[in-house]
Write an enzyme that holds these catalytic residues in place. Structure first.
Site, PDB file in Angstrom:
ATOM      1  CB  SER A  11      -0.961  -0.046   1.177  1.00  0.00           C
ATOM      2  OG  SER A  11      -1.897   0.994   1.068  1.00  0.00           O
ATOM      3  CG  ASP A  25      -2.479   4.179  -1.652  1.00  0.00           C
ATOM      4  OD1 ASP A  25      -3.120   3.980  -2.700  1.00  0.00           O
ATOM      5  OD2 ASP A  25      -2.469   3.349  -0.710  1.00  0.00           O
ATOM      6  CG  ASP A  47      -2.467  -0.239  -2.804  1.00  0.00           C
ATOM      7  OD1 ASP A  47      -2.357   0.887  -2.281  1.00  0.00           O
ATOM      8  OD2 ASP A  47      -3.222  -1.122  -2.347  1.00  0.00           O
ATOM      9  NE  ARG A 104      -4.483   4.392   3.051  1.00  0.00           N
ATOM     10  CZ  ARG A 104      -3.974   4.571   4.254  1.00  0.00           C
ATOM     11  NH1 ARG A 104      -3.327   5.683   4.542  1.00  0.00           N
ATOM     12  NH2 ARG A 104      -4.102   3.640   5.178  1.00  0.00           N
ATOM     13  CE  LYS A 120      -7.959   1.660   1.593  1.00  0.00           C
ATOM     14  NZ  LYS A 120      -8.006   1.553   3.051  1.00  0.00           N
TER      15      LYS A 120
HETATM   16  C1  G1P Z   1      -5.634   2.310   8.901  1.00  0.00           C
HETATM   17  C2  G1P Z   1      -6.853   3.180   8.692  1.00  0.00           C
HETATM   18  C3  G1P Z   1      -8.027   2.341   8.235  1.00  0.00           C
HETATM   19  C4  G1P Z   1      -7.650   1.566   6.979  1.00  0.00           C
HETATM   20  C5  G1P Z   1      -6.377   0.768   7.236  1.00  0.00           C
HETATM   21  C6  G1P Z   1      -5.892   0.073   5.971  1.00  0.00           C
HETATM   22  O1  G1P Z   1      -5.886   1.367   9.919  1.00  0.00           O
HETATM   23  O2  G1P Z   1      -7.189   3.875   9.876  1.00  0.00           O
HETATM   24  O3  G1P Z   1      -9.128   3.162   8.003  1.00  0.00           O
HETATM   25  O4  G1P Z   1      -8.682   0.699   6.601  1.00  0.00           O
HETATM   26  O5  G1P Z   1      -5.334   1.641   7.693  1.00  0.00           O
HETATM   27  O6  G1P Z   1      -5.602   0.987   4.941  1.00  0.00           O
HETATM   28  P1  G1P Z   1      -5.422   1.558  11.455  1.00  0.00           P
HETATM   29  O7  G1P Z   1      -3.932   1.782  11.426  1.00  0.00           O
HETATM   30  O8  G1P Z   1      -6.127   2.773  11.968  1.00  0.00           O
HETATM   31  O9  G1P Z   1      -5.839   0.309  12.154  1.00  0.00           O
HETATM   32 ZN    ZN Z   2      -3.277   1.483  -0.468  1.00  0.00          ZN
END
Ligand code: G1P
Ligand code: ZN
Length: 543
Positions: A113, A277, A279, A282, A376
């Site tokens: 990601s 981002d 991949d 986002r 997403k």
């Molecule tokens: C974070 C984001 C969450 C997203 C995830 C993966 O997770 O807050 O919304 O789905 O990255 O991209 P967190 O580190 O808060 O658990």
């Molecule tokens: Zn990503």
């Protein structure tokens, strides 16, 4: 075909979750490491023999080597056919799109990601299932369990497959088709959005800048924004995909996409800015001198969805993760559709989408999408905004301000305390959890606590229950403070504090959310005694 005996258990320190297995490249380069994970996937899956698998990634370092290993293991395990994105490129939403379109049994995404790439950076591998979404926890847990007991993997001995030329090939009895990574995805976007309308708006002189952050969406943006929609060459910046993302952190936010934010702040800067981002899942949306919070973005897309061809018939419902602001709730109420509140993480939207209970969904962490895929989708959000701007001929800021006029403004901020001592963070959360019943009625300056609870989610589709999903303090007037520990951090704990308040009266709107939320921010730190437990007097990152 060879059966390779292995004696190590690869994932002992961190279990792979629904976002896959993410580690330093060097960890993946250990003998048998990647092989074990891939064999564990096939060991757990049933009914895949003879079926089609999709393979692609974000172009980061080690993707190509990994792809060759995966192809050899897939062939040895009886996969019928693999669709590989040319150059092993496929954005995460494109993998989802290709799985669905070609009725594959699943897909493998090679990505970490938004984490940095390169020989010293991160690598990742994730398995997606037939609906195009990440494998559910039941499957990832089985893969993990299998990886602990696995003692051999199957692999064919063969020369590297040419993954850079479109067309069909063969590896043992397995067919390989190298596909254009963009075509299926671009066709889907063209069905959802009014490309003619966007093209005309660009011809009228509307200027956009898309920052691909040297990540996977560079080629997608060149093809869709410049070639198909006619944005002038140079509209896509940092569009060349690089194995190390040019050394930067490919995360589209105010910090890592600073140069884009600065460009949009200039008098003669572009009218519209966006970034995605590593991949491509986002997104960040900017107007001239204007940042659209992801929570507002979701609400505005929902409120205006019928202006876009793909959603002209309206929305069945919407969903947001719990910490995402309630801006979308007010839109759902006015549209008279359901609004689901799910725990953090994309996986919870899958069931709601499959059951057609929702059409749009999103998270405050720069993730937005719809029922067109099961991930997403960054570029989708960008095209949605472009379509709205073109159809209304209104700038981004005007669309947002009109939304605030109608629905009120939901101020929102997230304060992250990174690399906090894990035990201290746990103690802080436990102490606050113990306090929850005593909080209602307590006042902080002009704020009054009207409720406090720990969020749990009952999935309305499969009946499963997820507990311990964040501590919530509800304040008078619809304001809210939420505390949760990140599930994705790699060093220590990351405490996330989400703060929001709603202001209906537009004459009182303040353009600085930190100032508008000053009282709530102070209350948030005091209530949880953050400084006492963590020794931190300020967050490390404010979004
Ligand atoms: C974070 C984001 C969450 C997203 C995830 C993966 O997770 O807050 O919304 O789905 O990255 O991209 P967190 O580190 O808060 O658990
Ligand atoms: Zn990503």
């Amino acid at each position: 075909m060879r059966r390779v005996q292995v004696w190590t258990t690869p994932f002992d320190d961190q279990r792979p979750g629904t976002s896959g297995l993410r580690k330093k490249v060097k960890v993946f380069q250990q003998p048998h490491y990647l092989e074990n994970f891939v064999q564990s996937i096939f060991d757990v899956l049933k009914d895949y023999r003879g079926g089609t698998l999709v393979l692609g990634g974000d172009g980061r370092f080690y993707n190509r080597e990994a792809a060759q290993i995966i192809l050899r293991i897939a062939a040895a395990n009886g996969v019928g056919k693999v669709l590989v994105g040319r150059g092993v490129i496929l954005s995460t939403p494109a993998v989802s799109c290709v799985i669905r379109k070609h009725r594959a049994f699943g897909g493998i995404v090679l990505s970490a990601s938004h984490n940095p790439g390169g020989p010293d950076g991160d690598f990742g591998i994730k398995y997606n299932v037939a609906n195009g979404g990440p494998a559910p926890e039941a499957i990832t847990e089985k893969i993990f369990a299998r990886s602990l007991e696995i003692d051999a993997y199957h692999i064919v001995d063969a020369a590297d497959v040419d993954v850079d030329t479109l067309g069909s090939g063969q590896l043992g009895s397995m067919a390989i088709e190298v596909i254009d990574p963009i075509a299926d995805y671009a066709a889907l976007m063209e069905r959802l959005f009014d490309f003619d309308c966007i093209r005309e708006h660009l011809q009228r002189g509307f200027r956009l800048r898309f920052d691909a952050m040297h990540a996977v969406n560079g080629p997608y943006a060149h093809a869709i924004l410049e070639e198909k929609l006619g944005a002038p060459a140079g509209s896509v910046v940092r569009g060349e995909s690089l194995e190390d993302f040019g050394g930067l952190h490919p995360d589209p936010n105010l910090v890592h996409a600073r140069s884009l934010v600065d460009a949009l702040a200039q008098e003669d800067g572009p009218d519209f800015g966006a970034a995605t981002d590593g991949d491509g899942d986002r997104n960040m949306i900017l107007g001239r001198g204007f940042f659209v919070t992801p929570s507002d973005s979701l609400a505005i897309l929902a409120a205006n969805a019928t202006r876009v061809p793909g959603y002209a018939d309206g929305l069945t419902g919407v969903a947001r993760s719990m910490p995402t602001s309630s801006a979308i709730d007010r839109v759902a109420e006015s549209l008279n559709i359901a609004c689901y509140e799910t725990p953090t993480g994309w996986k919870f939207f899958g069931n709601l989408l499959d059951a057609d209970r929702i059409t749009l969904c999103g998270e405050e962490s720069f993730g937005t999408s719809s029922n067109h895929v099961r991930e997403k989708d960054g570029l989708w959000a960008v095209l949605f905004w472009l379509n709205l701007v073109a159809a209304t001929r209104k700038p981004v800021a005007a669309l947002v301000r009109e939304h605030w006029q109608q629905f009120g403004r939901t101020y929102y901020t997230r304060h992250d305390y990174e690399q906090v001592d894990s035990a201290a963070a746990g103690d802080m959360m436990s102490a606050l959890r113990g306090e929850l019943p005593k909080l209602p009625g307590r006042r902080y300056g002009s704020l009054e606590i009207v409720g406090a609870d720990e969020f749990a989610y009952d999935d309305p589709v499969d009946g499963s229950r997820s507990e311990g999903q964040g501590l919530r303090i509800h304040l008078d007037g619809g304001a809210r403070i939420v505390y949760r520990l990140s599930g994705t951090g790699t060093e220590g704990a990351t405490l996330r504090v989400y703060i929001e308040a709603h202001q209906m009266d537009s004459s009182k709107h303040d353009d600085d959310p930190q100032r508008a939320l000053e009282e709530q921010i102070r209350a948030a730190a005091e209530l949880a005694r953050i400084a006492h437990f963590t020794n931190r007097t300020a967050p490390t990152v404010i979004t």
